[in-house]
Design an enzyme around this catalytic site. Structure first.
Site, PDB file in Angstrom:
ATOM      1  N   LEU A  57       0.813  -1.212   0.000  1.00 50.28           N
ATOM      2  CA  LEU A  57       0.000   0.000   0.000  1.00 50.28           C
ATOM      3  C   LEU A  57       0.849   1.265   0.000  1.00 50.28           C
ATOM      4  CD1 LEU A  57      -2.672  -1.078   2.640  1.00 50.28           C
ATOM      5  CD2 LEU A  57      -2.968  -0.949   0.158  1.00 50.28           C
ATOM      6  N   GLY A  58       2.033   1.179   0.585  1.00 52.29           N
ATOM      7  CA  GLY A  58       2.876   2.362   0.672  1.00 52.29           C
ATOM      8  C   GLY A  58       4.193   2.054   1.348  1.00 52.29           C
ATOM      9  N   GLY A  95       7.532   4.202   3.607  1.00 52.21           N
ATOM     10  CA  GLY A  95       8.057   5.416   4.221  1.00 52.21           C
ATOM     11  C   GLY A  95       9.382   5.120   4.883  1.00 52.21           C
ATOM     12  N   GLY A  96       9.861   6.070   5.691  1.00 51.04           N
ATOM     13  CA  GLY A  96      11.126   5.903   6.373  1.00 51.04           C
ATOM     14  C   GLY A  96      11.099   4.778   7.386  1.00 51.04           C
ATOM     15  N   PHE A  97       9.906   4.398   7.837  1.00 47.91           N
ATOM     16  CA  PHE A  97       9.737   3.342   8.833  1.00 47.91           C
ATOM     17  C   PHE A  97       9.804   1.954   8.220  1.00 47.91           C
ATOM     18  CE2 PHE A  97       5.707   4.713   7.149  1.00 47.91           C
ATOM     19  CZ  PHE A  97       5.198   3.528   6.651  1.00 47.91           C
ATOM     20  N   VAL A 141       3.968  -0.765   4.187  1.00 46.69           N
ATOM     21  CA  VAL A 141       2.626  -1.158   4.636  1.00 46.69           C
ATOM     22  C   VAL A 141       2.019  -2.046   3.557  1.00 46.69           C
ATOM     23  CG1 VAL A 141       0.322  -0.367   5.287  1.00 46.69           C
ATOM     24  CG2 VAL A 141       2.318   0.990   5.924  1.00 46.69           C
ATOM     25  N   LYS A 158       1.831  -2.889   8.941  1.00 45.52           N
ATOM     26  CA  LYS A 158       2.979  -1.999   8.860  1.00 45.52           C
ATOM     27  C   LYS A 158       4.200  -2.794   9.306  1.00 45.52           C
ATOM     28  CE  LYS A 158       3.965   2.692  10.422  1.00 45.52           C
ATOM     29  NZ  LYS A 158       3.532   3.715  11.384  1.00 45.52           N
ATOM     30  N   ASP A 185       3.275  14.437  13.913  1.00 44.42           N
ATOM     31  CA  ASP A 185       3.575  14.197  12.493  1.00 44.42           C
ATOM     32  C   ASP A 185       2.286  14.237  11.674  1.00 44.42           C
ATOM     33  OD1 ASP A 185       5.299  13.836  10.367  1.00 44.42           O
ATOM     34  OD2 ASP A 185       5.335  11.648  10.540  1.00 44.42           O
TER      35      ASP A 185
END
Length: 194
Positions: free
Chosen positions: A7-8, A10-12, A15, A30, A137
């Site tokens: 789904l996506g 990021g820096g983490f 997902v 996640k 955030d």
């Protein structure tokens, strides 16, 4: 885990979309990257802040898994079929992976309702829950949209849980938190880790 279910990112970490067969429901998982410098701290912050909170304008944390041996950190959330707000603002819903049968999926009325949902979620975090939670955030990619385009706040990896914001004496400014361009002056730096 396949790229088709992603789904996506990021820096983490990433997902992914999944399904809990036992209750026949779609979920978002996640997967915090072991390469993320703040991964474990963000993981713990999400569990601490999201674990017990229940509100219609927050993405619901359903569960988590931590494998210390392989440094695998997983957070399981309810799935948001219309994705994040940033995708709708940048394209108006056109060419989005998240489809809608509505010919004008992001009308001004719908935008107003999203703003009301974000405000209701923030009010709950700041005033209605047993402790004060500062998100730190808040940005369009962290505002998720359910099947009816109701706004739900998500990604609490940088959140701070404050026991009593107004009477607490231990606040210090220790640096910046959040995404550049979305940080509010002052509030983005609150730290009560003493």
């Amino acid at each position: 885990v396949s790229e088709e279910s992603k789904l996506g990112e990021g820096g983490f970490g990433s997902v992914y979309r999944g399904r809990l067969a036992s209750i026949n429901t779609e979920i978002a998982v996640k997967c915090l990257s072991s390469k993320s410098a703040q991964g474990e701290r963000e993981f713990k912050a999400e569990i601490r802040s999201m674990g017990r909170m229940r509100h219609k304008n927050l993405v619901q944390l359903l569960g988590w898994s931590y494998d210390n041996w392989n440094r695998k950190l997983l957070l399981v959330y309810e799935y948001m079929p219309n994705g994040s707000l940033d995708r709708w603002l940048s394209t108006g819903g056109r060419n989005s992976r998240h489809s809608s049968t509505d010919p004008h999926p992001f009308s001004w009325e719908r935008r107003y309702n999203v703003l009301r949902g974000v405000a209701a979620g923030l009010h709950y975090l700041h005033e209605e829950w047993e402790m004060v939670v500062i998100h730190r955030d808040l940005k369009p990619s962290n505002v998720m949209l359910d099947e009816d385009f109701n706004a739900r706040l998500g990604d609490f990896g940088l959140a701070k849980v404050l026991h009593d914001y107004w009477s607490h004496k231990g606040f210090t400014i220790s640096g910046f938190a959040g995404s550049v361009g979305y940080m509010a002056p002052g509030m983005s730096c609150i730290n009560n880790d003493k």
